[in-house]
Design an enzyme around this catalytic site. Sequence first.
Site, PDB file in Angstrom:
ATOM      1  N   GLN A 186      -4.443  -1.737   9.543  1.00 46.29           N
ATOM      2  CA  GLN A 186      -4.507  -3.166   8.799  1.00 46.29           C
ATOM      3  C   GLN A 186      -5.087  -4.068   9.860  1.00 46.29           C
ATOM      4  OE1 GLN A 186      -3.785  -3.613   5.760  1.00 46.29           O
ATOM      5  NE2 GLN A 186      -3.977  -5.595   5.946  1.00 46.29           N
ATOM      6  N   ASP A 230     -10.546   2.791   4.194  1.00 45.49           N
ATOM      7  CA  ASP A 230     -11.104   1.482   4.058  1.00 45.49           C
ATOM      8  C   ASP A 230     -12.909   0.938   3.896  1.00 45.49           C
ATOM      9  OD1 ASP A 230      -9.275  -0.640   3.958  1.00 45.49           O
ATOM     10  OD2 ASP A 230      -8.849  -0.202   6.058  1.00 45.49           O
ATOM     11  N   LYS A 287       0.881  -1.139   0.036  1.00 47.77           N
ATOM     12  CA  LYS A 287       0.084  -0.043  -0.016  1.00 47.77           C
ATOM     13  C   LYS A 287       0.721   1.299  -0.029  1.00 47.77           C
ATOM     14  CE  LYS A 287      -3.899  -2.310   2.200  1.00 47.77           C
ATOM     15  NZ  LYS A 287      -4.645  -2.690   3.239  1.00 47.77           N
TER      16      LYS A 287
HETATM   17  N1  GUN Z   1      -7.112  -7.000   6.177  1.00 48.52           N
HETATM   18  C1  GUN Z   1      -7.439  -7.731   5.260  1.00 48.52           C
HETATM   19  N2  GUN Z   1      -7.943  -6.955   4.082  1.00 48.52           N
HETATM   20  C2  GUN Z   1      -7.764  -5.627   4.645  1.00 48.52           C
HETATM   21  C3  GUN Z   1      -8.259  -4.460   4.244  1.00 48.52           C
HETATM   22  O1  GUN Z   1      -8.795  -4.242   3.141  1.00 48.52           O
HETATM   23  N3  GUN Z   1      -7.954  -3.418   4.851  1.00 48.52           N
HETATM   24  C4  GUN Z   1      -7.551  -3.580   6.101  1.00 48.52           C
HETATM   25  N4  GUN Z   1      -7.080  -2.429   6.720  1.00 48.52           N
HETATM   26  N5  GUN Z   1      -6.971  -4.710   6.553  1.00 48.52           N
HETATM   27  C5  GUN Z   1      -7.339  -5.777   5.979  1.00 48.52           C
END
Ligand code: GUN
Length: 293
Positions: free
Chosen positions: A96, A119, A52
């Site tokens: 995350q 998100d 990311k």
């Molecule tokens: N863990 C698995 N997928 C995601 C996501 O799209 N965003 C975040 N923050 N954590 C995750």
Amino acid sequence: MILLDGKVASAAVKESIKQETAVLLANGKRAPHLAAILVGNNGASETYVASKVKNCEEVGFVSSLIRFDSEVEEVTLLNQIIKLNNDASIDGILVQLPLPKHISEAKVIETISPDKDVDGFHPINAGKLVQGLPSFIPATPYGIMLMLEHYNIQTKGKHAVVIGRSNIVGRPMSILLSSNLPYGNCTVTICHSHTPNLNELCLQGDIVVAALGRPGFVKAEMVKDGAVIIDVGITRVTDETAKKGFRIKGDVAFEEVAAKAAAITPVPGGVGLMTIAGLLKNTLQAYQASIEG
Ligand code: GUN
């Protein structure tokens, strides 16, 4: 059979974001800024967050990675989020997941300002999505919609079968596909662990979205000829012959299903890359709302 290539589709989305960002900078504006919080050192989470951050750089965004060790107290994490909420130079915040057991994911998500919730996990954004109001769409379902758009996959009037009902993928995916959107207007069935006739339902899907996290779950006999298959699975499966000691496996038995499908996403190289594209789009949207508002 069309390979729904995440490299190609995400590169197209990223290129347009990059050009938009370059125009902002040329006009003397600041760049969009994403803050990512990583708790602990789960291998998969490390990889996703690093990706990311790298993708932010590629399109000209600023990113900040804030790390805590796995023992961090919940209150410390919440205070960090509040600080980022109040920082006008930060447009998007993501924490995350998963988080260590002693930290409430719900509390963390609800502490993020809905205006910076790139998100799309905050209940306010989830509620807006359900009602068809402008909101942040969770990055994976958003990325899948961008993939359908990139390859101009017709969805209107089709039967979409979504396997999995998580807040991150399955549920928002089912809402998007059933919404009155250019790549929506499907009739949607959601299957989950208590669905007795899953195979039968899956076989009826013109579009199948597999998001249950079980490697190779969707087999050829479960899909109809000419179906569009979207594989969201990204499970690490031990493999001594692989350099890292594991391989990433999707929820679909790719070879046998591809032989029947009209279109299919590979793993890796499919939905995972589109998730990042969705996140970048959300961050740009948060930035635009912030400078306008
Ligand atoms: N863990 C698995 N997928 C995601 C996501 O799209 N965003 C975040 N923050 N954590 C995750």
